[in-house]
Scaffold this motif. Structure first.
Motif, PDB file in Angstrom:
ATOM      1  N   GLN A  81       1.728   5.474   5.776  1.00 46.13           N
ATOM      2  CA  GLN A  81       0.763   5.176   4.724  1.00 46.13           C
ATOM      3  C   GLN A  81       0.585   6.384   3.831  1.00 46.13           C
ATOM      4  O   GLN A  81       0.490   7.518   4.298  1.00 46.13           O
ATOM      5  N   THR A  85      -2.144   2.996   0.455  1.00 45.16           N
ATOM      6  CA  THR A  85      -1.008   2.072   0.476  1.00 45.16           C
ATOM      7  C   THR A  85      -0.219   2.192   1.776  1.00 45.16           C
ATOM      8  O   THR A  85       0.297   3.252   2.097  1.00 45.16           O
ATOM      9  N   ALA A  87       3.009   1.659   3.630  1.00 48.59           N
ATOM     10  CA  ALA A  87       4.413   1.528   3.254  1.00 48.59           C
ATOM     11  C   ALA A  87       5.241   0.858   4.343  1.00 48.59           C
ATOM     12  O   ALA A  87       6.249   0.210   4.048  1.00 48.59           O
ATOM     13  N   LEU A 114       6.272   2.202  -4.863  1.00 45.97           N
ATOM     14  CA  LEU A 114       5.569   2.018  -3.606  1.00 45.97           C
ATOM     15  C   LEU A 114       4.482   0.951  -3.765  1.00 45.97           C
ATOM     16  O   LEU A 114       4.341   0.063  -2.914  1.00 45.97           O
ATOM     17  N   ALA A 115       3.751   1.007  -4.860  1.00 43.32           N
ATOM     18  CA  ALA A 115       2.704   0.009  -5.118  1.00 43.32           C
ATOM     19  C   ALA A 115       3.308  -1.378  -5.314  1.00 43.32           C
ATOM     20  O   ALA A 115       2.763  -2.376  -4.819  1.00 43.32           O
ATOM     21  N   ALA A 118       4.364  -2.795  -1.990  1.00 45.32           N
ATOM     22  CA  ALA A 118       3.223  -3.119  -1.141  1.00 45.32           C
ATOM     23  C   ALA A 118       2.768  -4.562  -1.297  1.00 45.32           C
ATOM     24  O   ALA A 118       2.160  -5.131  -0.386  1.00 45.32           O
ATOM     25  N   THR A 119       3.078  -5.155  -2.424  1.00 46.81           N
ATOM     26  CA  THR A 119       2.668  -6.545  -2.666  1.00 46.81           C
ATOM     27  C   THR A 119       3.865  -7.479  -2.848  1.00 46.81           C
ATOM     28  O   THR A 119       3.713  -8.593  -3.314  1.00 46.81           O
ATOM     29  N   ARG A 124       4.072  -7.577   3.700  1.00 50.09           N
ATOM     30  CA  ARG A 124       3.547  -6.327   3.139  1.00 50.09           C
ATOM     31  C   ARG A 124       2.118  -6.491   2.616  1.00 50.09           C
ATOM     32  O   ARG A 124       1.302  -5.578   2.734  1.00 50.09           O
ATOM     33  N   ARG A 125       1.811  -7.639   2.061  1.00 49.97           N
ATOM     34  CA  ARG A 125       0.425  -7.876   1.645  1.00 49.97           C
ATOM     35  C   ARG A 125      -0.497  -7.901   2.864  1.00 49.97           C
ATOM     36  O   ARG A 125      -1.611  -7.377   2.814  1.00 49.97           O
ATOM     37  N   GLN A 128      -1.367  -4.398   3.932  1.00 51.21           N
ATOM     38  CA  GLN A 128      -2.416  -3.781   3.111  1.00 51.21           C
ATOM     39  C   GLN A 128      -3.795  -4.237   3.592  1.00 51.21           C
ATOM     40  O   GLN A 128      -4.740  -3.448   3.645  1.00 51.21           O
ATOM     41  N   ASN A 132      -4.343  -1.013   7.033  1.00 48.39           N
ATOM     42  CA  ASN A 132      -4.727   0.154   6.255  1.00 48.39           C
ATOM     43  C   ASN A 132      -5.673   1.043   7.070  1.00 48.39           C
ATOM     44  O   ASN A 132      -6.790   0.644   7.402  1.00 48.39           O
TER      45      ASN A 132
END
Length: 141
Positions: A81, A85, A87, A114-115, A118-119, A124-125, A128, A132
């Motif tokens: 992370q 975020t 990863a 990376l952002a 993340a989505t 990956r969502r 988050q 996290n």
């Protein structure tokens, strides 16, 4: 030792690293796991080679109030992370070279990439939302 073994007295240090935008490499294990015990030295060596990143060892039983709902399917499980975020989250082979390649690949990504990643898919969502460490630390209080 180059990594932090998470306990209730040093959670603020982990939160500070995340709030500062540092990469955090967390290894989620259990004291009873023989594989984790033998992987610990390799994890420490990896931490020594990356002093710019924060490495944390999290015993999922000792820190159940923090990570109790995480879906840890096998050991070791790594969580990478940067800031807010996540990863990567998942089990890996107990191989420091593999962990190092994974870390380098993520750390080389530009922040916007990376952002975006993340989505990029549901898994990956979910990371988050569920994995996290900043959020988990806040919830554990």
């Amino acid at each position: 030792m180059h990594s932090l073994t998470l306990d209730t007295t040093n959670r603020d240090r982990l939160a500070a690293s995340l709030e500062d935008g540092r990469w955090v490499v967390a290894c989620l294990c259990a004291a009873w796991c023989g594989t984790c015990g033998s992987y610990r030295a390799a994890f420490e060596d990896l931490a020594a080679r990356h002093p710019d990143k924060a490495f944390v060892w999290i015993d999922i039983e000792d820190q159940a109030d923090l990570v109790g709902d995480l879906d840890v399917e096998n050991f070791p499980t790594l969580l990478l992370q940067q800031g807010g975020t996540v990863a990567f989250f998942g089990p890996t082979l107990p191989d420091a070279a593999l962990a190092e390649r994974l870390l380098q690949a993520q750390a080389e990504l530009a922040p916007q990439e990376l952002a975006r990643l993340a989505t990029s898919n549901q898994e990956r969502r979910d990371w988050q939302r569920d994995c996290n460490l900043l959020t988990l630390l806040e919830q554990a209080g």
